[in-house]
Motif scaffolding. Structure first.
Motif, PDB file in Angstrom:
ATOM      1  N   GLU A 189       0.957  -1.137   0.109  1.00 33.54           N
ATOM      2  CA  GLU A 189       0.037   0.106   0.258  1.00 33.54           C
ATOM      3  C   GLU A 189       0.935   1.345   0.007  1.00 33.54           C
ATOM      4  OE1 GLU A 189      -3.917   1.409   2.311  1.00 33.54           O
ATOM      5  OE2 GLU A 189      -2.392   0.371   3.485  1.00 33.54           O
ATOM      6  N   GLY A 247      -1.307  -1.027  -4.171  1.00 32.75           N
ATOM      7  CA  GLY A 247      -2.402  -0.729  -3.557  1.00 32.75           C
ATOM      8  C   GLY A 247      -2.162   0.922  -3.237  1.00 32.75           C
ATOM      9  N   PRO A 248      -2.453   1.756  -4.258  1.00 32.67           N
ATOM     10  CA  PRO A 248      -2.302   3.277  -3.802  1.00 32.67           C
ATOM     11  C   PRO A 248      -3.681   3.565  -3.205  1.00 32.67           C
ATOM     12  CG  PRO A 248      -2.775   3.018  -6.050  1.00 32.67           C
ATOM     13  CD  PRO A 248      -2.355   1.618  -5.783  1.00 32.67           C
ATOM     14  N   TYR A 249      -3.628   4.280  -1.824  1.00 37.47           N
ATOM     15  CA  TYR A 249      -4.701   4.158  -1.216  1.00 37.47           C
ATOM     16  C   TYR A 249      -6.128   5.142  -1.926  1.00 37.47           C
ATOM     17  CZ  TYR A 249      -8.075   4.808   2.743  1.00 37.47           C
ATOM     18  OH  TYR A 249      -9.101   4.680   3.502  1.00 37.47           O
ATOM     19  N   ALA A 250      -5.832   6.329  -2.435  1.00 35.46           N
ATOM     20  CA  ALA A 250      -6.837   6.953  -2.882  1.00 35.46           C
ATOM     21  C   ALA A 250      -6.031   7.829  -4.093  1.00 35.46           C
ATOM     22  CB  ALA A 250      -7.687   7.705  -1.854  1.00 35.46           C
ATOM     23  N   LEU A 295       0.767   8.674  -9.808  1.00 38.64           N
ATOM     24  CA  LEU A 295      -0.299   7.545 -10.195  1.00 38.64           C
ATOM     25  C   LEU A 295       0.014   7.226 -11.533  1.00 38.64           C
ATOM     26  CD1 LEU A 295      -3.574   9.705  -9.006  1.00 38.64           C
ATOM     27  CD2 LEU A 295      -2.686   7.352  -8.034  1.00 38.64           C
ATOM     28  N   ILE A 312      -7.490   0.672  -5.687  1.00 36.16           N
ATOM     29  CA  ILE A 312      -7.657   1.850  -5.044  1.00 36.16           C
ATOM     30  C   ILE A 312      -9.037   2.223  -4.571  1.00 36.16           C
ATOM     31  CG2 ILE A 312      -7.913   3.113  -7.339  1.00 36.16           C
ATOM     32  CD1 ILE A 312      -6.343   5.149  -6.646  1.00 36.16           C
ATOM     33  N   HIS A 313      -9.144   2.971  -3.543  1.00 39.61           N
ATOM     34  CA  HIS A 313     -10.245   3.737  -3.137  1.00 39.61           C
ATOM     35  C   HIS A 313     -10.688   4.960  -4.089  1.00 39.61           C
ATOM     36  CE1 HIS A 313      -8.876   1.574   0.543  1.00 39.61           C
ATOM     37  NE2 HIS A 313     -10.230   1.685   1.008  1.00 39.61           N
TER      38      HIS A 313
END
Length: 427
Positions: A152, A188-191, A200, A216-217
């Motif tokens: 993450e 897993g980039p959070y958001a 990104l 991603i969220h």
């Protein structure tokens, strides 16, 4: 060879959704055959029988998203409260980021062990897990569960952002090169609001080149929509608190932003997708985007309603995930499904649709549908046996399972033929 049989078989395939007196023949780690108990015993007379009376055999559940590093955080804020007690999203997000920064390796390992035990005990055999700790990745790799692990990338600007990026990339590359039999790796980039446009882009390019998936969220809260369109709303409190510069308005939705910068060109699974414009849906469908639905998180954080009909009509696969934990419950897809039957989407899903989300839907969301999610010849023997509730029949099987199944009703669970749980309820 073993023949597992039960009162009913839920293969989660289209050809026979419910099979009375169903059975599965397992050879090594693979499902060799599927049929009735009588048929398989006739075909394989030397196979060892294992019968579960008053049970249903079905694929192991697939929890498509949980955040291992935050189990202790949610325990700290929900430990003495009801799991469903409302929380303020942005304030909780800020607090969780501080918690991550202070989380030491030993605590991360302890909570990860607790989470993995809980998942197996509730009948989950496959998990999509985000973590920024290498120690947790090692635990996932050594566990008996089937895993899609997402190193993450949480937050930061400048040197901190670069450090997080480099660590996640190194972990993803290292674990993907190991070619572990039960664990695959993504990123897993959070958001999107916690990482720069260039970061990104680089993540997407890296994952395309390495053939790794992303999770991603995005489009999770309305505050996120306000932030991307006009750089206004509650999300600004996060930037003020972290001492970050307020970004310029994007005048587009989070999904459109991710598509425009090329992020969706890699395989992407999005946690959220509650707030979508009409233009978002064809973008997602064209990029073969997957979605994870977390009913209890959406309820507790006040995120809103999942546009289930629109996602369904666009042909976008949906899996189920769980994030919240209060020491007594959480990380149970049975609890998530019960809540999803009551509220949280438009329209409410049927019980059979929810079971598909919790099995084959989750497998598709994680890119593991060739290995798990259904009971079919050639797939891995990821199987659970669940006690039948009272007054259960073939017609109401799915609904009764969702409404009444608890941890103690999971009598058997296996991954690739290896037993995770067996209470001895066989004859």
């Amino acid at each position: 060879m073993n023949i597992l049989s039960a009162s009913y078989l839920l293969a989660m395939t289209h050809d026979f959704p419910v099979l009375p007196h169903g059975a599965v023949a397992v050879e090594g780690s693979v499902i060799k055959d599927v049929g009735t108990k009588e048929e398989l015993q006739e075909r394989y007379p030397n196979a060892k029988p294992l019968h579960f009376e008053n049970h249903v055999l079905m694929p192991g559940l697939v929890n498509a998203h949980c955040q291992l590093d935050l189990i202790g955080f949610y325990e700290s804020i929900l430990g003495n409260k009801d799991l469903f007690e409302p929380q303020h999203y942005v304030e909780t997000l800020i607090a969780s980021m501080h918690y991550r920064n202070k989380l030491d390796v030993q605590e991360a390992m302890d909570v990860a062990k607790t989470a993995l035990s809980r998942l197996a005990n509730t009948g989950t055999t496959t998990v999509g897990a985000m973590t920024c700790k290498e120690a947790s990745l090692k635990l996932l790799a050594d566990s008996k569960l089937r895993v899609m692990a997402y190193p993450e990338i949480v937050l930061g600007q400048g040197e901190k952002a670069q450090e997080n990026f480099e660590i996640a990339m190194a972990l993803a590359e290292r674990y993907s090169e190991m070619q572990l039999s039960r664990m695959k790796t993504g990123v897993g980039p959070y958001a999107p609001y916690l990482l720069s446009r260039n970061t990104l882009r680089m993540l997407s390019l890296f994952c395309r080149n390495m053939k790794l998936p992303l999770q991603i969220h995005a489009a999770e809260a309305f505050a996120e929509m306000e932030f991307f369109f006009d750089s206004e709303g509650p999300m600004l409190k996060l930037f003020e608190h972290m001492g970050w510069q307020q970004p310029s308005p994007q005048h587009k939705t989070p999904i459109q932003y991710l598509a425009d910068i090329g992020f969706l060109d890699a395989p992407v699974c999005i946690v959220g997708c509650l707030h979508l414009s009409e233009k978002d849906l064809p973008l997602m469908a064209r990029h073969l985007t997957q979605v994870v639905y977390s009913p209890i998180t959406n309820l507790v954080m006040g995120h809103g309603t999942l546009p289930l009909a629109k996602l369904r009509d666009a042909g976008i696969p949906i899996g189920l995930g769980s994030q919240l934990w209060n020491g007594k419950s959480g990380l149970s897809l049975w609890t998530e499904m019960r809540e999803a039957l009551r509220q949280g989407s438009d329209p409410l899903p049927s019980a059979s649709e929810l079971l598909r989300m919790a099995t084959v839907g989750g497998a598709r969301a994680l890119g593991l549908e060739q290995e798990c999610g259904t009971l079919e010849m050639g797939k891995q023997a990821d199987i659970i046996a669940v006690k039948l509730p009272e007054a259960c029949s073939e017609k109401n099987l799915s609904e009764q399972l969702i409404q009444h199944t608890e941890d103690t009703d999971i009598s058997y669970a296996s991954v690739a033929g290896d037993v995770l749980k067996h209470t001895g309820d066989t004859c």
